[in-house]
Design a protein around this motif. Structure first.
Motif, PDB file in Angstrom:
ATOM      1  N   THR A 107      -5.536   1.661 -10.670  1.00 55.53           N
ATOM      2  CA  THR A 107      -6.053   0.730  -9.652  1.00 55.53           C
ATOM      3  C   THR A 107      -4.951  -0.234  -9.217  1.00 55.53           C
ATOM      4  O   THR A 107      -4.801  -0.540  -8.033  1.00 55.53           O
ATOM      5  CB  THR A 107      -7.229  -0.066 -10.254  1.00 55.53           C
ATOM      6  N   TYR A 108      -4.183  -0.709 -10.197  1.00 53.37           N
ATOM      7  CA  TYR A 108      -3.101  -1.656  -9.896  1.00 53.37           C
ATOM      8  C   TYR A 108      -2.066  -1.030  -8.971  1.00 53.37           C
ATOM      9  O   TYR A 108      -1.682  -1.613  -7.957  1.00 53.37           O
ATOM     10  CB  TYR A 108      -2.459  -2.107 -11.213  1.00 53.37           C
ATOM     11  N   TRP A 109      -1.624   0.197  -9.291  1.00 50.65           N
ATOM     12  CA  TRP A 109      -0.605   0.840  -8.444  1.00 50.65           C
ATOM     13  C   TRP A 109      -1.155   1.068  -7.043  1.00 50.65           C
ATOM     14  O   TRP A 109      -0.444   0.878  -6.050  1.00 50.65           O
ATOM     15  CB  TRP A 109      -0.163   2.181  -9.029  1.00 50.65           C
ATOM     16  N   LYS A 110      -2.433   1.479  -6.970  1.00 51.64           N
ATOM     17  CA  LYS A 110      -3.013   1.701  -5.630  1.00 51.64           C
ATOM     18  C   LYS A 110      -2.986   0.391  -4.850  1.00 51.64           C
ATOM     19  O   LYS A 110      -2.596   0.356  -3.683  1.00 51.64           O
ATOM     20  CB  LYS A 110      -4.461   2.208  -5.703  1.00 51.64           C
ATOM     21  N   GLY A 111      -3.424  -0.688  -5.489  1.00 56.01           N
ATOM     22  CA  GLY A 111      -3.457  -1.983  -4.812  1.00 56.01           C
ATOM     23  C   GLY A 111      -2.058  -2.460  -4.453  1.00 56.01           C
ATOM     24  O   GLY A 111      -1.824  -2.970  -3.351  1.00 56.01           O
ATOM     25  N   TRP A 112      -1.108  -2.275  -5.362  1.00 55.64           N
ATOM     26  CA  TRP A 112       0.271  -2.738  -5.121  1.00 55.64           C
ATOM     27  C   TRP A 112       0.816  -2.083  -3.855  1.00 55.64           C
ATOM     28  O   TRP A 112       1.410  -2.749  -3.004  1.00 55.64           O
ATOM     29  CB  TRP A 112       1.156  -2.395  -6.334  1.00 55.64           C
ATOM     30  N   LEU A 113       0.571  -0.779  -3.712  1.00 58.35           N
ATOM     31  CA  LEU A 113       1.102  -0.073  -2.537  1.00 58.35           C
ATOM     32  C   LEU A 113       0.325  -0.451  -1.267  1.00 58.35           C
ATOM     33  O   LEU A 113       0.911  -0.545  -0.185  1.00 58.35           O
ATOM     34  CB  LEU A 113       1.048   1.439  -2.768  1.00 58.35           C
ATOM     35  N   GLU A 114      -0.980  -0.707  -1.415  1.00 55.14           N
ATOM     36  CA  GLU A 114      -1.750  -1.131  -0.238  1.00 55.14           C
ATOM     37  C   GLU A 114      -1.216  -2.450   0.317  1.00 55.14           C
ATOM     38  O   GLU A 114      -1.259  -2.689   1.519  1.00 55.14           O
ATOM     39  CB  GLU A 114      -3.239  -1.314  -0.604  1.00 55.14           C
ATOM     40  N   LEU A 115      -0.720  -3.295  -0.584  1.00 52.24           N
ATOM     41  CA  LEU A 115      -0.198  -4.590  -0.141  1.00 52.24           C
ATOM     42  C   LEU A 115       1.238  -4.467   0.390  1.00 52.24           C
ATOM     43  O   LEU A 115       1.747  -5.407   0.993  1.00 52.24           O
ATOM     44  CB  LEU A 115      -0.248  -5.617  -1.286  1.00 52.24           C
ATOM     45  N   ARG A 116       1.871  -3.313   0.140  1.00 51.53           N
ATOM     46  CA  ARG A 116       3.270  -3.128   0.601  1.00 51.53           C
ATOM     47  C   ARG A 116       3.479  -1.671   1.025  1.00 51.53           C
ATOM     48  O   ARG A 116       4.302  -0.943   0.453  1.00 51.53           O
ATOM     49  CB  ARG A 116       4.257  -3.458  -0.535  1.00 51.53           C
ATOM     50  N   PRO A 117       2.738  -1.210   2.046  1.00 58.47           N
ATOM     51  CA  PRO A 117       2.770   0.228   2.391  1.00 58.47           C
ATOM     52  C   PRO A 117       4.147   0.710   2.851  1.00 58.47           C
ATOM     53  O   PRO A 117       4.409   1.915   2.820  1.00 58.47           O
ATOM     54  CB  PRO A 117       1.735   0.352   3.519  1.00 58.47           C
TER      55      PRO A 117
END
Ligand SMILES: Cc1cc2nc3c(=O)[nH]c(=O)nc-3n(C[C@H](O)[C@H](O)[C@H](O)COP(=O)(O)OP(=O)(O)OC[C@H]3O[C@@H](n4cnc5c(N)ncnc54)[C@H](O)[C@@H]3O)c2cc1C
Length: 404
Positions: free
Chosen positions: A82-92
């Motif tokens: 979940t963290y990695w998904k969110g991290w990339l969503e915030l910095r696509p």
């Protein structure tokens, strides 16, 4: 087949694993005993990656048996995803930068014959390093690697073989059944010292010998003895998290099921009634090179399993329409609904469709799951800060269930 592409297989795997998800997992999860013996971990990743089973279902099943403190380690690992998904969503833009790096690496292979030979040997598992060769072949032959093997493999690729990191990440994405734009790209960056500035991961012979239970005993001379971080620009600033759209009730609706979320029940249960549904896989776009048929076939078959399960709730079902726009137009739909696809190939296809649909005044409505909306905005810093929110996020899962 090691990973049958069905939800039934995922549920069976989950129920077998739940008894081992407590302190057993914390004590033994780092041991990689080899193919057919990955009993200390769940091997649920191909199913979670495509949401044939969801993170929430897995966490709830585990917490149905153990307290959060007993199953803390396993729950944390699920939240790494979940963290990695969110991290990339915030910095696509990191995903686009990675794609550029893969292309640059492939260009180098065209002109540097020495590099090409070393790259080919690494992918074929024909280097001088026995353990590395074994993992390359295990990956190609099974579509899965244990987490520790992924770490050792990536570290040897970058620091011992000194191959371009993005080509290693691409090799993984071509072969992993769970190949994921966020978990894969960001884990490789982390190993190489680009994710957490200056912090790298060095594969050590003693660690490999211990956690493979002596299956491999590389000598000190075989592996790099230090891991200097690769040069990379600073991480981009944190952007806005995505938000959920809303569909309009009583409008003719087409539903799209992508490889990123094969559990559309959360929308159907809220009253979505599509007159037509299409499934599509963008797995072949995970790499500019040919993606392993094992991966594309797994994804296609899992989509079939999904549409078969929901059958009569989906209206007319079409599999992988060649032209998504033409399909939407044929259905007569006035809105198209899909589960939110995070940064990656499926999202890229949806972005193209959205632009085309605009000319026809048909909105593409992307529905974000409540648990993603709740968690992703916390992925602003490192995992250790995110981890503090896990008890709250888990508490909300139960709350969300009560509310639904
Ligand atoms: C270089 C490298 C590349 C990776 N590429 C991917 C990838 O493309 N797709 C992918 O799903 N995972 C990736 N991972 C993370 C991790 O290795 C796998 O999720 C895990 O090995 C899957 O096996 P499992 O289901 O048996 O895990 P378990 O230990 O049983 O964990 C349960 C679930 O938690 C999640 N999870 C566990 N560890 C991690 C982690 N470190 N990061 C993110 N999620 C985690 C997975 O969804 C996993 O299925 C990568 C790790 C590294 C070091």
């Amino acid at each position: 087949m090691t990973f049958p592409p069905t939800r039934t297989a995922a549920l069976e795997r989950l129920s077998k694993f739940v008894p081992k998800s407590g302190r057993d997992y914390a004590a033994k999860r780092n041991f990689d005993l080899g193919p057919g013996r990955h009993d200390h971990v769940s091997t649920l990743s191909p199913y979670l990656r495509h949401r044939l089973i969801t993170e929430r279902e897995v966490v709830e099943a585990v917490l149905g048996r153990y307290s959060l403190s007993s199953a803390e380690k396993f729950v944390q690992e699920v939240y790494w995803r979940t963290y990695w998904k969110g991290w990339l969503e915030l910095r696509p833009s990191i995903w686009m930068d990675y794609r550029t790096d893969v292309k640059a690496g492939l260009n180098r292979l065209q002109t540097e014959s020495g590099l090409r030979a070393e790259f080919d040997a690494a992918c074929a598992g024909e280097t001088d390093i026995e353990c590395f060769n074994f993992w390359a072949q295990e990956l190609v032959n099974t579509g899965y690697l244990h987490n520790h093997a992924r770490m050792w493999f990536a570290s040897i690729w970058v620091f011992t073989l000194r191959l371009p990191w993005a080509l290693g990440a691409d090799f993984f994405l071509r072969h992993l059944l769970d190949g994921d734009p966020a978990s894969n790209t960001l884990s490789w960056r982390w190993i190489a010292g680009m994710q957490t500035k200056g912090k790298t991961y060095l594969a050590r012979p003693s660690n490999i010998a211990k956690f493979t239970d002596g299956r491999f005993q590389p000598s000190g001379r075989e592996l790099a003895s230090d891991a200097p971080a690769l040069d990379s620009p600073d991480n981009p600033p944190v952007g806005e998290p995505p938000y959920s759209d809303h569909w309009t009730a009583n409008l003719p609706t087409a539903l799209l099921i992508s490889e990123d979320d094969m559990s559309p029940g959360f929308m159907l249960d809220r009253g979505l009634k599509p007159q037509a549904t299409a499934s599509f896989s963008a797995a072949s776009d995970r790499s500019p090179l040919v993606v392993s048929p094992r991966v594309t076939e797994f994804t296609e078959a899992a989509l079939d399993d999904c549409t078969a399960r929901y059958g009569d709730r989906l209206g007319n079902i079409t599999k992988s329409p060649e032209d998504l726009l033409a399909w939407v137009r044929d259905t007569g739909a006035e809105q198209v609904v899909t589960a939110y696809a995070p940064t990656g190939p499926a999202q890229e296809r949806l972005d193209t469709l959205e632009r085309q649909l605009k000319d026809h005044n048909i909105p593409l409505i992307r529905i974000l799951r409540d648990e993603d909306s709740a968690a992703w905005p916390y992925a602003t810093h490192g995992f250790f800060k995110f981890k503090e929110k896990i008890p709250k996020l888990v508490g909300e899962l139960k709350g969300l269930r009560a509310a639904s």
